[in-house]
Write a protein that holds these residues in place. Structure first.
Motif, short mmCIF file in Angstrom:
data_model
loop_
_atom_site.label_atom_id
_atom_site.label_comp_id
_atom_site.label_asym_id
_atom_site.label_seq_id
_atom_site.Cartn_x
_atom_site.Cartn_y
_atom_site.Cartn_z
N VAL A 50 0.85 -1.19 0.00
CA VAL A 50 0.00 0.00 0.00
C VAL A 50 0.88 1.24 0.00
CG1 VAL A 50 -1.82 1.20 1.28
CG2 VAL A 50 -1.72 -1.29 1.32
N ASP A 51 0.55 2.22 -0.85
CA ASP A 51 1.33 3.45 -0.89
C ASP A 51 0.91 4.37 0.26
OD1 ASP A 51 -0.93 4.95 -1.63
OD2 ASP A 51 -0.21 5.34 -3.65
N PRO A 52 1.63 5.48 0.45
CA PRO A 52 1.31 6.39 1.57
C PRO A 52 -0.10 6.97 1.52
CG PRO A 52 3.50 6.87 0.72
CD PRO A 52 2.86 5.89 -0.23
N ASN A 53 -0.74 6.93 0.34
CA ASN A 53 -2.11 7.44 0.21
C ASN A 53 -3.16 6.37 0.46
OD1 ASN A 53 -1.24 10.09 -0.57
ND2 ASN A 53 -0.73 9.22 -2.57
N GLY A 54 -2.71 5.16 0.79
CA GLY A 54 -3.65 4.07 1.05
C GLY A 54 -4.08 3.33 -0.20
N VAL A 55 -3.42 3.57 -1.32
CA VAL A 55 -3.76 2.90 -2.58
C VAL A 55 -2.96 1.61 -2.70
CG1 VAL A 55 -3.70 3.11 -5.10
CG2 VAL A 55 -4.26 5.11 -3.69
N ILE A 56 -3.64 0.51 -3.01
CA ILE A 56 -2.95 -0.76 -3.22
C ILE A 56 -2.17 -0.68 -4.52
CG2 ILE A 56 -3.24 -3.23 -3.65
CD1 ILE A 56 -5.75 -3.09 -1.87
N ILE A 57 -0.85 -0.90 -4.44
CA ILE A 57 -0.02 -0.82 -5.65
C ILE A 57 0.50 -2.18 -6.09
CG2 ILE A 57 0.58 1.60 -5.36
CD1 ILE A 57 3.22 0.74 -4.11
N ALA A 58 0.36 -3.18 -5.27
CA ALA A 58 0.75 -4.54 -5.65
C ALA A 58 0.12 -5.54 -4.69
CB ALA A 58 2.27 -4.69 -5.63
N LYS A 59 -0.14 -6.73 -5.21
CA LYS A 59 -0.72 -7.79 -4.39
C LYS A 59 0.03 -9.09 -4.59
CE LYS A 59 -5.63 -7.13 -3.96
NZ LYS A 59 -6.92 -7.57 -4.49
N ASN A 60 0.17 -9.81 -3.51
CA ASN A 60 0.67 -11.17 -3.50
C ASN A 60 2.02 -11.36 -4.17
OD1 ASN A 60 0.19 -13.57 -2.28
ND2 ASN A 60 -0.93 -14.45 -3.99
N LEU A 61 2.90 -10.38 -4.03
CA LEU A 61 4.26 -10.52 -4.54
C LEU A 61 5.09 -11.28 -3.52
CD1 LEU A 61 4.89 -6.90 -5.87
CD2 LEU A 61 4.09 -8.89 -7.15
N ARG A 62 6.01 -12.07 -4.02
CA ARG A 62 6.90 -12.82 -3.13
C ARG A 62 8.34 -12.69 -3.61
NH1 ARG A 62 2.65 -16.97 -3.38
NH2 ARG A 62 1.49 -16.79 -1.44
N ALA A 63 9.23 -12.89 -2.69
CA ALA A 63 10.67 -13.00 -2.94
C ALA A 63 11.18 -11.92 -3.88
CB ALA A 63 11.00 -14.40 -3.44
N THR A 64 11.71 -12.32 -5.02
CA THR A 64 12.35 -11.40 -5.95
C THR A 64 11.38 -10.35 -6.48
OG1 THR A 64 13.86 -13.17 -6.59
CG2 THR A 64 13.75 -11.26 -8.04
N ALA A 65 10.16 -10.75 -6.80
CA ALA A 65 9.18 -9.80 -7.34
C ALA A 65 8.86 -8.72 -6.30
CB ALA A 65 7.91 -10.53 -7.75
N LEU A 66 8.74 -9.10 -5.05
CA LEU A 66 8.47 -8.13 -3.98
C LEU A 66 9.67 -7.21 -3.80
CD1 LEU A 66 6.77 -6.94 -1.72
CD2 LEU A 66 7.60 -8.78 -0.23
N GLN A 67 10.85 -7.78 -3.81
CA GLN A 67 12.08 -6.98 -3.67
C GLN A 67 12.18 -5.94 -4.79
OE1 GLN A 67 14.32 -7.08 -1.15
NE2 GLN A 67 15.42 -5.40 -2.07
N LYS A 68 11.94 -6.35 -6.02
CA LYS A 68 12.01 -5.43 -7.16
C LYS A 68 10.97 -4.32 -7.04
CE LYS A 68 14.01 -8.53 -10.57
NZ LYS A 68 13.83 -9.19 -11.86
N LYS A 69 9.76 -4.66 -6.65
CA LYS A 69 8.70 -3.66 -6.51
C LYS A 69 9.05 -2.66 -5.40
CE LYS A 69 4.78 -1.85 -7.62
NZ LYS A 69 4.58 -1.22 -8.93
N LEU A 70 9.56 -3.15 -4.30
CA LEU A 70 9.96 -2.25 -3.21
C LEU A 70 11.09 -1.31 -3.66
CD1 LEU A 70 9.80 -4.66 -0.17
CD2 LEU A 70 8.35 -2.66 -0.58
N GLU A 71 12.06 -1.84 -4.38
CA GLU A 71 13.15 -0.99 -4.90
C GLU A 71 12.60 0.07 -5.82
OE1 GLU A 71 15.94 -3.71 -6.64
OE2 GLU A 71 16.58 -4.48 -4.68
N GLU A 72 11.67 -0.30 -6.69
CA GLU A 72 11.04 0.65 -7.62
C GLU A 72 10.31 1.74 -6.86
OE1 GLU A 72 6.96 0.49 -10.13
OE2 GLU A 72 8.32 -1.21 -10.45
N VAL A 73 9.53 1.36 -5.89
CA VAL A 73 8.74 2.32 -5.12
C VAL A 73 9.66 3.25 -4.32
CG1 VAL A 73 7.13 2.52 -3.19
CG2 VAL A 73 6.69 0.87 -5.00
N LEU A 74 10.68 2.70 -3.70
CA LEU A 74 11.57 3.50 -2.87
C LEU A 74 12.42 4.44 -3.73
CD1 LEU A 74 12.55 0.85 -0.22
CD2 LEU A 74 10.98 2.78 0.04
N LYS A 75 12.78 4.06 -4.95
CA LYS A 75 13.52 4.94 -5.84
C LYS A 75 12.67 6.15 -6.23
CE LYS A 75 16.74 1.75 -8.00
NZ LYS A 75 17.12 1.08 -9.25
#
Length: 78
Positions: A50-75
């Protein structure tokens, strides 16, 4: 983190064993939890990002996919 445990003892033990330091929440209703019903969770583990505005930006990601999404969001944030 929201847990779908059924017993408080098991839930608290898992928090301690895993060394979880962030806020933990559970209503101890397992799959009948309102959160599980609201988000259509039918298996665990299940993740919702969930982003800071409460919007769901991804669901059911695991391992590498979750890591990549978090890196993208944090960048984008920095």
């Amino acid at each position: 983190m929201f847990s779908l445990d059924r017993s408080k003892e098991d839930w608290v033990q898992a928090i301690e064993q895993d060394g979880l330091t962030w806020t933990q929440v559970s209503d101890l209703k397992f799959m009948e939890s309102q959160a599980a019903l609201d988000y259509n969770i039918n298996a665990i583990p299940f993740s919702i990002l969930v982003d800071p505005n409460g919007v769901i930006i991804a669901k059911n990601l695991r391992a590498t996919a979750l890591q990549k999404k978090l890196e993208e969001v944090l960048k984008k944030k920095s």
